[in-house]
Motif scaffolding. Sequence first.
Motif, PDB file in Angstrom:
ATOM      1  N   GLN A   1       0.848  -1.231   0.324  1.00 38.33           N
ATOM      2  CA  GLN A   1      -0.025  -0.075  -0.033  1.00 38.33           C
ATOM      3  C   GLN A   1       0.949   1.375  -0.063  1.00 38.33           C
ATOM      4  OE1 GLN A   1      -2.291  -0.648   3.609  1.00 38.33           O
ATOM      5  NE2 GLN A   1      -4.038  -1.244   2.205  1.00 38.33           N
ATOM      6  N   GLN A   2       2.120   1.204   0.244  1.00 37.94           N
ATOM      7  CA  GLN A   2       3.079   2.301   0.217  1.00 37.94           C
ATOM      8  C   GLN A   2       3.203   2.795  -1.372  1.00 37.94           C
ATOM      9  OE1 GLN A   2       3.178   3.547   3.199  1.00 37.94           O
ATOM     10  NE2 GLN A   2       2.024   1.397   3.523  1.00 37.94           N
ATOM     11  N   PRO A   3       3.489   4.106  -1.514  1.00 34.37           N
ATOM     12  CA  PRO A   3       3.715   4.797  -2.751  1.00 34.37           C
ATOM     13  C   PRO A   3       4.773   4.074  -3.507  1.00 34.37           C
ATOM     14  CG  PRO A   3       3.554   6.483  -1.064  1.00 34.37           C
ATOM     15  CD  PRO A   3       3.507   4.994  -0.250  1.00 34.37           C
ATOM     16  N   LEU A   4       4.398   3.713  -4.853  1.00 35.72           N
ATOM     17  CA  LEU A   4       5.431   3.028  -5.722  1.00 35.72           C
ATOM     18  C   LEU A   4       6.179   3.840  -6.274  1.00 35.72           C
ATOM     19  CD1 LEU A   4       5.807   0.125  -6.574  1.00 35.72           C
ATOM     20  CD2 LEU A   4       4.242   0.542  -8.595  1.00 35.72           C
ATOM     21  N   GLN A   5       7.699   4.029  -6.122  1.00 32.36           N
ATOM     22  CA  GLN A   5       8.596   4.841  -6.749  1.00 32.36           C
ATOM     23  C   GLN A   5       8.552   5.095  -8.040  1.00 32.36           C
ATOM     24  OE1 GLN A   5      12.471   3.773  -5.359  1.00 32.36           O
ATOM     25  NE2 GLN A   5      13.562   5.731  -5.855  1.00 32.36           N
ATOM     26  N   GLY A   6       8.440   6.366  -8.571  1.00 32.59           N
ATOM     27  CA  GLY A   6       8.217   6.695  -9.916  1.00 32.59           C
ATOM     28  C   GLY A   6       6.676   6.374 -10.354  1.00 32.59           C
ATOM     29  N   HIS A   7       5.897   6.010  -9.578  1.00 37.08           N
ATOM     30  CA  HIS A   7       4.434   5.963 -10.031  1.00 37.08           C
ATOM     31  C   HIS A   7       3.630   6.904  -9.100  1.00 37.08           C
ATOM     32  CE1 HIS A   7       5.428   2.493 -12.754  1.00 37.08           C
ATOM     33  NE2 HIS A   7       6.523   2.416 -11.951  1.00 37.08           N
TER      34      HIS A   7
END
Length: 441
Positions: free
Chosen positions: A265-271
């Motif tokens: 659920q954590q922010p996906l790097q680069g997205h």
Amino acid sequence: MNRRCHACCKTFKTLQECLKHDLLEHSLQNKKMNSGFNNLCKAALKFLTTPEKLEERAKVRACLNHCNAGDELLTIFQILCMNNNNLELQFERIKACLHSGLKDLGAQLEIHAFGSIVSKLALRDCDIDVYLDVKEMQLKEASETSGQLNSPHSMRNSSKHDTIFNTVYRILRESENFSQVRPIPSARVPIIKCKHNSTGFSIDINISCPNSLENTRFLQAIVESDNRIHSMLLFLKIWAKHMQIINRANVTSYCLIILAVFYLQQPLQGHDRSIILPVQRIQQNLSARMVQGIDYSFDIECEENRVYLPASITTLDLIKGFFNFYKNLDISEYVLSPYLGSYILRKDFVDDKCAFLAYHNQLITVSQYFGDDAQQFEIDRCVCIQDPFNLSHNIARSMVRNNKEYFHCCLAYACNICEENTNASARELYEKLLYDPYNPK
């Protein structure tokens, strides 16, 4: 002015009371914690060096050496996990025996499996979790026979569910199809443990809490959303059992899987979004699915709520990401909330600075359902991880400091294995992660 313990956030009226608590509950426990930590390390080493496990490792290595590139995890799962189709057939046999033995409870009795055999996360040594749905009209019928119980576990002035619990216990104890019948009425969710003789499976029977069916429905949807997530969860479960994190370190399989969900659920790097959205997002604009005062509705089928996993991300990337995320997060400082998809500083939760409206509203609906004050979230525990739906349930409530420290060391060790074997093949890396335990020098 109230004083707060720096370790567990309990509040005290005076500084003297706080210092006394810190001495008794934390300082004097350090020696005991170190002993417990060392015992966990020894337990994992002992477990993985038994003749059975050494033979298993040799078998895994041999099969990995002959598998096609990209099939490494599938090869491991074929050896260490249950065949889902076979498991379903075995459950049908168990279900038939339960129906036959419990026919006196009424024709409307419903028997449901939940947990790992439904979510397809079952390992070779799994138990089978069963929920017996006994309707209100049957509770009255069963209560008429409660006077026949001679079990020391029977409680004659108990609630209707206690009466059913005792009746089921008596029937199973007298059945030829089941053995090793043992009631655990004092558990958070009372269960009856037993063994099904013809299949050899151990069974945990739950009569009073249908919520587990809903949690399983959620995990099943996540597992079926993408094969890479399914493989990641299975691998982490095997890893945690091998390292004795599950079992000896008081981390349940469910807690481990929810930790993985929270990581996703954590922010996906680069997205611009996460792989899995927070529960509050996937509940928006839905009709409530209320079970005992808790809303278990969710939708990950619609376009905006679907699991988002770019093709460039591999299962190994997810596994490494899990290890690295929790290695760098001091989980004792926060309340991890899959409902919000974020973590809350423990002191902010205590002081209600996070304005967690959904949590407070749920306490009201649960209180209304049961006609009694709802149990609040146990914030004074060493680790605080909120159930995705039951917001007052701390699913890590059993973890103590040495459990947490050992878990963190295993995560750090797994990260080291990955970093030190960047040129190793996937088969070598997976074997090391699963069979090389953390061993402090």
